[in-house]
Design a protein around this motif. Sequence first.
Motif, PDB file in Angstrom:
ATOM      1  N   LEU A 123      -0.908  -3.849   6.035  1.00 40.20           N
ATOM      2  CA  LEU A 123       0.471  -3.359   6.069  1.00 40.20           C
ATOM      3  C   LEU A 123       0.471  -1.992   6.752  1.00 40.20           C
ATOM      4  O   LEU A 123      -0.019  -1.002   6.197  1.00 40.20           O
ATOM      5  CB  LEU A 123       1.034  -3.246   4.644  1.00 40.20           C
ATOM      6  CG  LEU A 123       0.964  -4.523   3.781  1.00 40.20           C
ATOM      7  CD1 LEU A 123       1.451  -4.241   2.376  1.00 40.20           C
ATOM      8  CD2 LEU A 123       1.797  -5.630   4.411  1.00 40.20           C
ATOM      9  N   LYS A 139      -2.898 -12.505   0.464  1.00 37.84           N
ATOM     10  CA  LYS A 139      -3.545 -11.364  -0.185  1.00 37.84           C
ATOM     11  C   LYS A 139      -4.504 -10.694   0.803  1.00 37.84           C
ATOM     12  O   LYS A 139      -5.273 -11.353   1.493  1.00 37.84           O
ATOM     13  CB  LYS A 139      -4.313 -11.827  -1.419  1.00 37.84           C
ATOM     14  CG  LYS A 139      -4.972 -10.690  -2.191  1.00 37.84           C
ATOM     15  CD  LYS A 139      -5.692 -11.212  -3.428  1.00 37.84           C
ATOM     16  CE  LYS A 139      -6.354 -10.068  -4.198  1.00 37.84           C
ATOM     17  NZ  LYS A 139      -7.060 -10.559  -5.403  1.00 37.84           N
ATOM     18  N   SER A 141      -2.085  -5.939   1.205  1.00 35.30           N
ATOM     19  CA  SER A 141      -1.246  -6.634   0.239  1.00 35.30           C
ATOM     20  C   SER A 141      -2.062  -6.984  -0.998  1.00 35.30           C
ATOM     21  O   SER A 141      -3.125  -7.610  -0.892  1.00 35.30           O
ATOM     22  CB  SER A 141      -0.685  -7.907   0.882  1.00 35.30           C
ATOM     23  OG  SER A 141       0.008  -8.675  -0.071  1.00 35.30           O
ATOM     24  N   ILE A 172       2.908 -13.998   2.954  1.00 33.45           N
ATOM     25  CA  ILE A 172       2.028 -12.837   3.052  1.00 33.45           C
ATOM     26  C   ILE A 172       0.796 -13.116   2.196  1.00 33.45           C
ATOM     27  O   ILE A 172       0.888 -13.194   0.961  1.00 33.45           O
ATOM     28  CB  ILE A 172       2.728 -11.548   2.578  1.00 33.45           C
ATOM     29  CG1 ILE A 172       4.108 -11.410   3.241  1.00 33.45           C
ATOM     30  CG2 ILE A 172       1.849 -10.338   2.865  1.00 33.45           C
ATOM     31  CD1 ILE A 172       4.070 -11.271   4.722  1.00 33.45           C
ATOM     32  N   TYR A 195       6.892  -5.420   2.358  1.00 32.14           N
ATOM     33  CA  TYR A 195       5.997  -6.069   3.317  1.00 32.14           C
ATOM     34  C   TYR A 195       6.580  -6.125   4.733  1.00 32.14           C
ATOM     35  O   TYR A 195       5.829  -6.085   5.697  1.00 32.14           O
ATOM     36  CB  TYR A 195       5.661  -7.495   2.850  1.00 32.14           C
ATOM     37  CG  TYR A 195       5.121  -7.542   1.449  1.00 32.14           C
ATOM     38  CD1 TYR A 195       3.781  -7.267   1.200  1.00 32.14           C
ATOM     39  CD2 TYR A 195       5.951  -7.826   0.356  1.00 32.14           C
ATOM     40  CE1 TYR A 195       3.268  -7.295  -0.092  1.00 32.14           C
ATOM     41  CE2 TYR A 195       5.455  -7.862  -0.931  1.00 32.14           C
ATOM     42  CZ  TYR A 195       4.118  -7.596  -1.157  1.00 32.14           C
ATOM     43  OH  TYR A 195       3.626  -7.632  -2.430  1.00 32.14           O
ATOM     44  N   ALA A 230       3.887  -6.114   7.729  1.00 35.76           N
ATOM     45  CA  ALA A 230       2.763  -7.046   7.642  1.00 35.76           C
ATOM     46  C   ALA A 230       2.398  -7.510   9.050  1.00 35.76           C
ATOM     47  O   ALA A 230       3.232  -8.060   9.767  1.00 35.76           O
ATOM     48  CB  ALA A 230       3.126  -8.229   6.763  1.00 35.76           C
TER      49      ALA A 230
END
Length: 745
Positions: A167, A163, A180, A161, A200, A140
């Motif tokens: 990634l 939305k 994500s 994390i 992630y 992430a």
Amino acid sequence: MVNKNAINIDKILYILRHNWFYIPAVLVVALLLAMITIQKVGEKYKVEASLQIQNQSLSTAGTQQELFLKGAELFASETNVADEIGAITSLSTIAETLRDMNYHITLYEASSRIFGIGAGDKEILNPFFQIRLTEGFPQATDVPVQITFLENDTYRVQATIEKGTHLFRSTAIDASYETSPDKVIIDKTLKLTEPYTDNYLNFSIALQENVPTSADTEYVFVINEMRSLAETYRNNLAIAPIFDGASILNISSSSPLPQKEIDFINGLMTTYIAKSLSKKNRLAQSTIASIDKQLDIAVDTLSTIEGSLEDFRSKNEIIDIEKTSENLNNQFTTLNEKKSDLTVKIEYYQYLTNTLTKKGSIDEMESVSTAGIEDQVLSNLVIELNALIQERSSIAFSSSSESPVLKGIDQRIRASRSAVLNNVNSLLSSYTINLRNTEERLDKINDQIAQLPRGERNLTSIERNFSLNDDLYSYLLQKRAEANIALATNVSDKIVIDEAHLVGKAFPSKPLLLIVFILLGLLTSLGVLFWKYITLSKIITESDIPTYIKWPVLDSIPYQKDKIKVSKSLKVYNKLKEKAKDGTKVISIVASNPSEDTYALTKGLVGQMIAMGDRVALVHLTSDLEDTFEQPKRIATKKVINNQVQDLIDTELSTELSVHKVSAGEFAHGNSIQELLFKLRESHDFVLLLAPSLNDSLAYYKVREHLDFTLFIVQSGFTKTSVLSENYGNMSLDSNIGIVIMNKA
């Protein structure tokens, strides 16, 4: 004549008096912005370095190396400054530098605040641990990840994390990414030896040896998206030649972390030089590989040609065509001579045989010549035969044919002749065979001599191909050796002249930044005031009156600070006194809006006229609508004016002043104001008619035809140009109007 384009000082002073608060307000805002800027931006440090993109000391070597494999030009290529700058500032070069220096991960020492990156977070350049990303797994980016070192060799990972967070599975500049699907909150504790792994984040922590971790110490790291990070560093770079045409570039940038920027620029130059050298090495390696392929082809070709040459020589028994031709000629001559010799010998032996086999008696037999006889045995036999023949001849001369001696010699002669014949026949047979063999050999040599031109042509073609390929093979071997030497001794023609270093003091300087913002604040406030100046729609001075308004300006009366508000104007009085000579006596005082200035000017004129011995009558014409539908503010203003008129009546001037109050309604119902004005004109020097404002009543328009002159009051700073223009449009045909500007502004 008033210059309409000149700078209006009174207008400027009006703007300053009424808008002065903009200056301190804007300055306060500028100071606040300066403090915010200092806090957010902080001090930056300029870093510079210099890099030579073409080492002139290698020019001579480069010229020699240009001769190595034309078209390859491993070392001596033309350098274009713009291209080299583009190569240095390319995203791939910058990204490779950032990746090598682990700058794509930014580490902060967390301050006391709510989780996240706060203003007090301090970036750490040389931490006691490193974050090592697991390549090929999702990471992430641009998400603060908090690391807390706990007791018992454990650490805690916390992150949020959002939305849509990107990634990435690689730190490459062109790496693809996923997003994500949902918001995820991470809070997990692990052993220091355990890597963190999920969908992630995937990383491990590498601690330096002999460096203990402090319990409950918090750090925050961010995995930067490589492309945006490289673009940020590229936008911060400034690269230019030190002067036009120079091959030395000056590289500079600025950063609040000078050491980090120094390391980055040094790393960037190292990466650029390494990539340049790697490019040259790849070219040399590809050249060597190409030479190896050509060598393989040359070896195969040489093997084929050698086989053909070997077959040709084997079939034609030719090694050297010139020597072969010479040998054949020598053999032909020798054999030809041998043939001649054998022919002579055979003829001789045939003669000898014929002689010895000739029919006849022995006494008729002649001696045999031994010329040409090389065989010693035969020669001895012939000599012996000749001796016997000679001996018989001597005996036969003195003996009879029946003599036993003579018969004995004859017997010996026969035996000797038989021995000679046998020997001659043997030699003759041998020479005949030898002659036949010699002739066969001569025929074969003749055939070989006849085949020499075609063989020589074929051999020449084979040898030429062999020679060409052998020369190519030797040349390629030499060039391969040179390429290997060149590769082993290859150096870059890009060199660092000055490594990155600090230049000057930190910037921006806080005092300088404050001064800049104060100056910007002053300029902004002056801009606001100037905008107010050019957009002001009110009349301040005579120059603000539109040129199409033809009414003359009689006077501009300054603001009176005394409480009784008496405005005197000698210019106005003299103008009225001059017009009185032409019969101008009835004078109206009117304004666009209700104003105390009408009372102040009226009181001033009344005082001046009475002081000069003039008989003055005052007619106060009131509006019939003043207490019905008007706004409260205007009603209050009119009440003040009426009270001031009443005060005028109550003053010491009242004994010398004839005052009359007439409403417009009374005039409309038949009370003729014309008769009143006529009577007052006859008995007074001046009749002043105090009319209500033009925007509030039509009273002035009803009595305008009975007036000789009108004093139109313009309130400086209050009367709008549009209102004056509108009033002028309603009364433009009336030339007996003069403007008096009351400077209350």
